[in-house]
Enzyme design. Structure first.
Site, PDB file in Angstrom:
ATOM      1  N   TYR A 142       0.820  -1.218   0.000  1.00 30.17           N
ATOM      2  CA  TYR A 142       0.000   0.000   0.000  1.00 30.17           C
ATOM      3  C   TYR A 142       0.850   1.263   0.000  1.00 30.17           C
ATOM      4  O   TYR A 142       0.365   2.339  -0.325  1.00 30.17           O
ATOM      5  CB  TYR A 142      -0.951   0.028   1.211  1.00 30.17           C
ATOM      6  N   LYS A 192       4.138 -15.141   3.864  1.00 25.93           N
ATOM      7  CA  LYS A 192       4.130 -16.026   2.699  1.00 25.93           C
ATOM      8  C   LYS A 192       5.593 -16.293   2.363  1.00 25.93           C
ATOM      9  O   LYS A 192       6.084 -16.008   1.268  1.00 25.93           O
ATOM     10  CB  LYS A 192       3.362 -15.354   1.538  1.00 25.93           C
ATOM     11  N   ASP A 224      -2.183 -18.174   3.437  1.00 20.80           N
ATOM     12  CA  ASP A 224      -3.293 -18.965   2.878  1.00 20.80           C
ATOM     13  C   ASP A 224      -3.833 -19.939   3.917  1.00 20.80           C
ATOM     14  O   ASP A 224      -5.042 -20.117   4.071  1.00 20.80           O
ATOM     15  CB  ASP A 224      -2.876 -19.671   1.570  1.00 20.80           C
ATOM     16  N   ASP A 248      -5.139  -6.521   6.031  1.00 15.78           N
ATOM     17  CA  ASP A 248      -6.374  -5.933   5.517  1.00 15.78           C
ATOM     18  C   ASP A 248      -7.378  -7.044   5.209  1.00 15.78           C
ATOM     19  O   ASP A 248      -8.540  -7.006   5.611  1.00 15.78           O
ATOM     20  CB  ASP A 248      -6.051  -5.120   4.248  1.00 15.78           C
ATOM     21  N   ASP A 252     -10.877  -8.479   7.650  1.00 15.21           N
ATOM     22  CA  ASP A 252     -12.261  -8.549   7.170  1.00 15.21           C
ATOM     23  C   ASP A 252     -12.821  -9.952   7.389  1.00 15.21           C
ATOM     24  O   ASP A 252     -13.964 -10.133   7.792  1.00 15.21           O
ATOM     25  CB  ASP A 252     -12.352  -8.210   5.670  1.00 15.21           C
TER      26      ASP A 252
HETATM   27  C1  IPM Z   1      -9.280  -0.762   5.934  1.00 11.90           C
HETATM   28  C2  IPM Z   1      -9.745  -0.333   4.587  1.00 11.90           C
HETATM   29  C3  IPM Z   1      -8.667   0.549   3.985  1.00 11.90           C
HETATM   30  C4  IPM Z   1      -7.395  -0.278   3.920  1.00 11.90           C
HETATM   31  C5  IPM Z   1      -8.989   1.133   2.619  1.00 11.90           C
HETATM   32  C6  IPM Z   1     -10.297   1.897   2.638  1.00 11.90           C
HETATM   33  C7  IPM Z   1      -7.880   1.991   2.094  1.00 11.90           C
HETATM   34  O1  IPM Z   1     -10.022  -1.432   3.804  1.00 11.90           O
HETATM   35  O2  IPM Z   1      -9.053   0.094   6.793  1.00 11.90           O
HETATM   36  O3  IPM Z   1      -9.133  -1.966   6.134  1.00 11.90           O
HETATM   37  O4  IPM Z   1      -7.246  -1.091   3.026  1.00 11.90           O
HETATM   38  O5  IPM Z   1      -6.555  -0.125   4.798  1.00 11.90           O
HETATM   39 MG    MG Z   2      -9.940  -3.253   4.827  1.00 11.49          MG
END
Ligand code: IPM
Ligand code: MG
Length: 357
Positions: A142, A192, A224, A248, A252
């Site tokens: 990123y 990884k 993975d 990231d 989620d």
């Molecule tokens: C998060 C979000 C952000 C990230 C995006 C919106 C840039 O997905 O905070 O997890 O990837 O860090």
């Molecule tokens: Mg995110």
């Protein structure tokens, strides 16, 4: 105590959920004798609309001069077609970088009152789920070098480089090990290393740090496999430490397992006490302005702010207990609603939690 808080309400449901979180924070201030002073600043889509930039310099300056930052959410379809560096998300990456917030703390915990919302079979979650993802936040793909170009044959190529230096791995590893000592003393380092050089360095450095924490149980796990283990046996995890992109994605996944994305707070921390606190969910443009959003993740983000930036553990506990109480009393916003419970609006949820402080 007196604390200055920069407030970035942001886009979509951001303003609604932040309003409720501040309602709860004001109640904490009243009850415990603290003064919280708020300065609203722009970031994301709303900043683009007003200034043309997702992260105006003034916002960075105000945040740097504050004791901490509260953020709602940024982004929305209105700004989706802008070039990468002009999108609302660029503002978020920019503020993390400008404040040098290298450690992102994302807890994922199965809340007993919301057990029904967990999408996994009961036999998988019977041992509970209570983990923290410690995500490196200002390195890796990123923040690495990007390039998009067309060669002489008309072939278009885009690349993002994932780079890590030893000191970047070391400082995030220390955050994870220190955190594990306050929890169940277990760290999984996710990489990884069977493919990536950056992961091989990650592994080398995390092992060195691990040697300084002999009391903490430590293991490496490939990313993975981690994705698989999270849905196979999530109870095995306590602290997961990983690089930016993996973190990231895995955060989620972990939040989905709790069944309640609208419940999960996060903290982004650097070397000092200045932190940025935000719910992990997005700006939910589909329900923006309808007083339907779940403000709990933002309210719990405020609890993290009290705990990590202000060293106010009792006050943080009070917020967490208030949220538990309201959920146990059966109040739910739409996203976590189930049969037999009472549906409330975003502002009603804020009122209910504030009343329990
Ligand atoms: C998060 C979000 C952000 C990230 C995006 C919106 C840039 O997905 O905070 O997890 O990837 O860090
Ligand atoms: Mg995110």
């Amino acid at each position: 105590m007196e604390k200055k808080i920069a407030v970035i309400k942001g886009d979509g449901i951001g303003p609604e959920i932040v309003t409720e979180a501040l309602k709860v924070l004001d109640k904490v201030g009243e009850k415990y004798g603290h003064k919280f002073e708020y300065t609203d600043v722009l970031m994301g889509g709303c900043a683009i609309d007003v200034t043309g930039e997702p992260l105006p310099k003034e916002t960075v300056d105000v945040c740097l001069a504050s004791d901490s930052v509260l953020l709602g959410a940024v982004g929305g379809p209105k700004w989706d077609t802008l070039p990468g560096d002009k999108r609302p998300e660029a503002g978020l990456l920019g503020i993390r970088g400008a404040l040098k917030l290298f450690a992102n703390i994302r807890p994922a915990k199965l809340i007993p009152a919301l057990k029904g919302a967990c999408p996994l079979k009961e036999e998988i979650t019977e041992n509970g789920l209570d983990l923290v993802i410690v995500r490196e936040l200002i390195g890796g793909a990123y923040f690495g070098k990007r390039d998009t170009h067309v060669d002489e044959n008309g072939v278009k190529t885009a690349s993002d480089s994932m780079a890590y230096s030893d000191y970047e791995v070391e400082r995030i590893a220390r955050v994870a090990f220190d955190m594990a000592r306050k929890r169940r003393s277990k760290v999984h380092s996710v990489d990884k290393a069977n493919v990536l050089d950056s992961s091989r360095l990650w592994r080398e450095v995390t092992h060195k740090v691990a040697a300084e924490y002999p009391d903490v149980e430590f293991s490496d796990i490939l990313v993975d496999n981690t994705a698989m283990q999270l849905v196979h046996n999530p109870a095995q995890f306590d602290v997961i430490v990983t690089e930016n992109l993996f973190g990231d994605i895995l955060s989620d996944e972990a939040s989905m397992i709790t069944g309640s994305l609208g419940m999960i707070p996060s903290a982004s921390l650097g070397e000092g006490t200045l932190g940025l606190y935000e719910p992990i969910h997005g700006s939910a443009p589909d329900i923006a302005g309808q007083n339907k959003a779940n403000p709990i993740a933002t309210i719990l983000s405020v609890a993290m702010m009290l705990r990590y930036s202000f060293d106010m553990a009792a006050e943080a506990d009070a917020i967490e207990a208030a949220v538990d109480k309201v959920l146990n009393n059966g109040y739910r916003t739409g996203d976590i609603m189930s049969e037999g419970n009472k549906l409330v609006s975003c502002s009603e949820m804020g009122d209910l939690v504030a009343a329990e402080i």
